[in-house]
Motif scaffolding. Structure first.
Motif, PDB file in Angstrom:
ATOM      1  N   THR A 178       0.840  -1.395  -0.066  1.00  0.00           N
ATOM      2  CA  THR A 178      -0.006  -0.115  -0.069  1.00  0.00           C
ATOM      3  C   THR A 178       0.981   1.297   0.043  1.00  0.00           C
ATOM      4  O   THR A 178       1.635   1.287   0.881  1.00  0.00           O
ATOM      5  N   ILE A 179       0.703   2.187  -1.025  1.00  0.00           N
ATOM      6  CA  ILE A 179       1.567   3.281  -1.057  1.00  0.00           C
ATOM      7  C   ILE A 179       0.621   4.560  -1.030  1.00  0.00           C
ATOM      8  O   ILE A 179      -0.518   4.625  -1.645  1.00  0.00           O
ATOM      9  N   VAL A 180       1.032   5.276  -0.194  1.00  0.00           N
ATOM     10  CA  VAL A 180       0.523   6.709  -0.181  1.00  0.00           C
ATOM     11  C   VAL A 180       1.691   7.927  -0.255  1.00  0.00           C
ATOM     12  O   VAL A 180       2.355   8.175   0.628  1.00  0.00           O
ATOM     13  N   GLY A 181       1.621   8.398  -1.297  1.00  0.00           N
ATOM     14  CA  GLY A 181       2.640   9.305  -1.938  1.00  0.00           C
ATOM     15  C   GLY A 181       2.554  10.493  -1.351  1.00  0.00           C
ATOM     16  O   GLY A 181       3.631  11.272  -1.016  1.00  0.00           O
ATOM     17  N   ASP A 182       1.442  11.033  -0.888  1.00  0.00           N
ATOM     18  CA  ASP A 182       1.220  12.433  -0.426  1.00  0.00           C
ATOM     19  C   ASP A 182       1.679  12.629   0.869  1.00  0.00           C
ATOM     20  O   ASP A 182       1.437  11.769   1.826  1.00  0.00           O
ATOM     21  N   ASP A 183       2.535  13.685   1.085  1.00  0.00           N
ATOM     22  CA  ASP A 183       3.048  13.811   2.490  1.00  0.00           C
ATOM     23  C   ASP A 183       1.906  14.000   3.677  1.00  0.00           C
ATOM     24  O   ASP A 183       2.024  13.299   4.661  1.00  0.00           O
ATOM     25  N   GLY A 184       0.940  14.806   3.384  1.00  0.00           N
ATOM     26  CA  GLY A 184      -0.100  15.181   4.324  1.00  0.00           C
ATOM     27  C   GLY A 184      -0.922  14.018   4.671  1.00  0.00           C
ATOM     28  O   GLY A 184      -1.134  13.793   5.771  1.00  0.00           O
ATOM     29  N   LEU A 185      -1.493  13.214   3.806  1.00  0.00           N
ATOM     30  CA  LEU A 185      -2.054  11.864   3.800  1.00  0.00           C
ATOM     31  C   LEU A 185      -1.032  10.676   4.551  1.00  0.00           C
ATOM     32  O   LEU A 185      -1.613  10.209   5.476  1.00  0.00           O
ATOM     33  N   SER A 186       0.258  10.719   4.173  1.00  0.00           N
ATOM     34  CA  SER A 186       1.001   9.730   4.840  1.00  0.00           C
ATOM     35  C   SER A 186       1.108  10.118   6.520  1.00  0.00           C
ATOM     36  O   SER A 186       1.285   9.344   7.252  1.00  0.00           O
ATOM     37  N   ASN A 187       1.584  11.270   6.398  1.00  0.00           N
ATOM     38  CA  ASN A 187       1.948  12.017   7.884  1.00  0.00           C
ATOM     39  C   ASN A 187       0.600  11.860   8.950  1.00  0.00           C
ATOM     40  O   ASN A 187       0.462  11.493  10.051  1.00  0.00           O
ATOM     41  N   ALA A 188      -0.664  11.635   8.305  1.00  0.00           N
ATOM     42  CA  ALA A 188      -1.869  11.690   8.964  1.00  0.00           C
ATOM     43  C   ALA A 188      -2.245   9.873   9.345  1.00  0.00           C
ATOM     44  O   ALA A 188      -3.364   9.648   9.696  1.00  0.00           O
ATOM     45  N   GLY A 189      -1.421   9.067   8.610  1.00  0.00           N
ATOM     46  CA  GLY A 189      -1.540   7.846   8.843  1.00  0.00           C
ATOM     47  C   GLY A 189      -2.652   7.252   8.131  1.00  0.00           C
ATOM     48  O   GLY A 189      -3.387   6.136   8.261  1.00  0.00           O
ATOM     49  N   ALA A 190      -2.992   7.787   6.972  1.00  0.00           N
ATOM     50  CA  ALA A 190      -4.110   7.383   5.847  1.00  0.00           C
ATOM     51  C   ALA A 190      -3.849   5.835   5.475  1.00  0.00           C
ATOM     52  O   ALA A 190      -2.794   5.830   4.839  1.00  0.00           O
ATOM     53  N   PHE A 191      -4.894   5.266   5.315  1.00  0.00           N
ATOM     54  CA  PHE A 191      -4.972   4.074   4.460  1.00  0.00           C
ATOM     55  C   PHE A 191      -3.782   2.839   5.079  1.00  0.00           C
ATOM     56  O   PHE A 191      -3.305   2.096   4.398  1.00  0.00           O
ATOM     57  N   GLY A 192      -3.906   3.013   6.374  1.00  0.00           N
ATOM     58  CA  GLY A 192      -2.987   2.139   6.896  1.00  0.00           C
ATOM     59  C   GLY A 192      -1.329   2.454   7.229  1.00  0.00           C
ATOM     60  O   GLY A 192      -0.573   1.584   7.647  1.00  0.00           O
ATOM     61  N   VAL A 193      -0.685   3.343   6.390  1.00  0.00           N
ATOM     62  CA  VAL A 193       0.661   3.459   6.526  1.00  0.00           C
ATOM     63  C   VAL A 193       1.046   4.459   7.625  1.00  0.00           C
ATOM     64  O   VAL A 193       0.187   4.900   8.111  1.00  0.00           O
ATOM     65  N   ASN A 194       2.222   4.565   8.023  1.00  0.00           N
ATOM     66  CA  ASN A 194       2.618   5.019   9.202  1.00  0.00           C
ATOM     67  C   ASN A 194       1.914   4.750  10.475  1.00  0.00           C
ATOM     68  O   ASN A 194       1.863   5.605  11.336  1.00  0.00           O
ATOM     69  N   SER A 195       1.651   3.511  10.418  1.00  0.00           N
ATOM     70  CA  SER A 195       0.657   2.964  11.565  1.00  0.00           C
ATOM     71  C   SER A 195       1.832   2.627  12.659  1.00  0.00           C
ATOM     72  O   SER A 195       2.750   1.777  12.561  1.00  0.00           O
ATOM     73  N   ARG A 196       1.424   3.050  14.067  1.00  0.00           N
ATOM     74  CA  ARG A 196       2.190   2.798  15.182  1.00  0.00           C
ATOM     75  C   ARG A 196       1.767   2.234  16.406  1.00  0.00           C
ATOM     76  O   ARG A 196       0.481   2.272  16.432  1.00  0.00           O
ATOM     77  N   ASP A 197       2.329   1.398  17.036  1.00  0.00           N
ATOM     78  CA  ASP A 197       1.745   0.710  18.265  1.00  0.00           C
ATOM     79  C   ASP A 197       1.721   1.718  19.445  1.00  0.00           C
ATOM     80  O   ASP A 197       2.115   2.964  19.131  1.00  0.00           O
ATOM     81  N   GLN A 198       1.271   1.160  20.645  1.00  0.00           N
ATOM     82  CA  GLN A 198       1.236   2.263  21.772  1.00  0.00           C
ATOM     83  C   GLN A 198       2.502   2.632  22.089  1.00  0.00           C
ATOM     84  O   GLN A 198       2.625   3.704  22.795  1.00  0.00           O
ATOM     85  N   ASN A 199       3.352   2.163  21.862  1.00  0.00           N
ATOM     86  CA  ASN A 199       4.980   2.662  22.290  1.00  0.00           C
ATOM     87  C   ASN A 199       5.472   3.647  21.296  1.00  0.00           C
ATOM     88  O   ASN A 199       6.640   4.216  21.262  1.00  0.00           O
ATOM     89  N   GLY A 200       4.748   3.776  20.113  1.00  0.00           N
ATOM     90  CA  GLY A 200       5.482   4.616  19.187  1.00  0.00           C
ATOM     91  C   GLY A 200       6.022   4.157  17.981  1.00  0.00           C
ATOM     92  O   GLY A 200       6.625   4.876  17.006  1.00  0.00           O
ATOM     93  N   ASP A 201       6.163   2.714  17.985  1.00  0.00           N
ATOM     94  CA  ASP A 201       7.195   2.255  17.085  1.00  0.00           C
ATOM     95  C   ASP A 201       6.036   1.481  15.859  1.00  0.00           C
ATOM     96  O   ASP A 201       5.103   1.279  16.183  1.00  0.00           O
TER      97      ASP A 201
END
Length: 319
Positions: A178-201
Motif C-alpha cells: 500500500t503506497i501513499v505518496g502524498d506527504d499530508g495523507l501519509s503523515n496522518a496515517g491514511a490507508f494504514g501507512v505510518n501505523s504505530r503501536d502504543q510505544n510509538g514504534d
C-alpha cells in the motif's frame, strides 16, 4: 470536470483505434467495452420538497488474453471516472462531487499443471485513482488523490478454471504493498501507512509512506450471460496478512450487471464492497449525519464496511 472530459477523449480514442487495427496476433483475443452511465432527478416547483441531481460516469474496460496449448495469460485494464451534481437546476454553479474514480490493471500468467483445469500461476494487480477525493463537496482538504493510495499485489499459486466463465486463484505466497505518496495523507496515517503501536514504534510492515504485507490471497472471477441480453461479472478478492493480525481478512467484492436494451443502450448496476482493517473510517450518526466524537472532542474512527452502488441508463459499445 476536466478529468472527465480527458477520460471521454481517451475512451473515444481507444474505441476508434480498436476498430482500425488488429496488431495482436493469434492466439491472442482482445477487446473491450466503453460506456457512459447517466441518471437524473429533476424537480420543478415540487411542493413535497426534494433536490434535483444528476450523475454522469464514464467507464472503459479493455482485455487482451492469450491461450496456448499449455499456458494462458489474461490481462485487463479497468478505468472509470464520473461526477455528481446536486441542485443543478437552481444552482448551476454549485459544487461538483466526484462519484467514481478507478484505475485497475490485472495480469495473470499460468502454466498447465496436473489437470487441464489447473494452472501454476502468477498474479499482478495494480490499483489507484485519477483525481483528488473529498469527504464533502465544499471541503478544501482532500482525503485521497492519484497514487494516494495505490495498491500493488504480487502472488503465486494455483488457478482453477473449470470452464470459460469461472476462475478461482489461490495463493499461499503473496505480497501486498500500500503506497501513499502524498506527504499530508501519509503523515496522518491514511490507508494504514505510518501505523504505530502504543510505544510509538511502527507496526509490522508499516513505514512512513507505505505498508508491506505478506500473506495469502484468494481471487475469484465469474463472468457470464445469466439470461438473454443480461451479463454478470463478479470479482471477489480476499487477503490475510500473516505477520500482523491474520484473522482480519481484507475483502474487496465488485459486481457489474449489464442489461442490454439494444446495440448501444444498456441498463447498468455496479456495486463495490470493501473491508480493510487497516483503513479507519470517520464515524457519523446515521440519522443526523453529524460526527461521532470521543471524550476529547475528536471524531471517532474505526474500520468499517465500505459500499458503493451505481444504477442508471447508459450508452455502451463493445469492440
Amino acid at each position: 470536470m476536466k478529468h472527465f472530459l480527458s477520460f471521454l477523449l481517451l475512451l473515444c480514442s481507444v474505441t476508434a483505434f480498436a476498430q482500425t487495427t488488429d496488431s495482436i496476433p493469434k492466439p491472442w483475443t482482445k477487446g473491450g467495452q466503453g460506456g457512459i452511465t447517466y441518471n437524473q432527478v429533476g424537480l420543478f416547483n415540487w411542493a413535497s420538497g426534494g433536490q434535483s441531481n444528476m450523475t454522469l460516469i464514464g467507464n472503459l474496460n479493455l482485455f487482451a488474453n492469450r491461450k496456448a496449448a499449455t499456458s494462458s495469460w489474461d490481462n485487463s485494464l479497468d478505468l472509470a471516472y464520473g461526477f455528481l451534481k446536486n441542485n443543478f437546476i437552481y444552482d448551476p454553479k454549485g459544487p461538483i462531487t466526484k462519484a467514481e474514480d478507478k484505475i485497475e490493471f490485472n495480469s495473470k500468467y499460468g502454466k498447465k499443471a496436473w489437470s487441464e483445469k489447473v494452472f501454476y500461476s502468477g498474479l499482478a494487480t495494480f490499483r489507484t485513482q485519477f483525481d483528488k477525493g473529498f469527504a464533502k463537496p465544499l471541503d478544501s482538504v482532500y482525503i485521497s488523490r492519484a497514487l494516494s493510495p495505490a495498491y500493488l499485489i504480487l502472488a503465486v499459486g494455483l488457478d482453477y478454471k473449470p470452464n470459460d466463465f469461472l476462475s478461482i486463484f489461490v495463493s499461499p505466497i503473496s505480497g501486498k504493498l500500500t503506497i501513499v505518496g502524498d506527504d499530508g495523507l501519509s503523515n496522518a496515517g491514511a490507508f494504514g501507512v505510518n501505523s504505530r503501536d502504543q510505544n510509538g514504534d511502527f507496526r509490522p510492515g508499516s513505514y512512513t509512506k507505505m505498508r508491506m504485507e505478506f500473506g495469502a490471497t484468494v481471487k475469484a472471477k465469474f463472468k457470464k450471460d445469466i439470461m438473454k441480453n443480461v451479463g454478470l461479472e463478479s470479482n471477489l478478492e480476499l487477503f490475510s496478512n500473516y505477520i500482523d493480525r491474520p484473522e482480519n481478512i481484507d475483502i474487496r467484492w465488485s459486481n457489474a450487471v449489464v442489461a442490454r436494451i439494444n446495440k448501444f443502450l444498456v441498463v447498468n448496476l455496479f456495486t463495490d464492497m470493501i473491508y480493510d482493517h487497516d483503513i479507519a473510517i470517520p464515524q457519523v450518526n446515521p440519522r443526523t449525519g453529524e460526527a461521532v466524537l470521543d471524550d476529547n472532542g475528536v471524531q471517532r474512527k474505526r474500520p468499517n464496511l465500505q459500499f458503493k452502488e451505481v444504477f442508471g441508463l447508459g450508452f455502451s459499445y463493445k469492440f
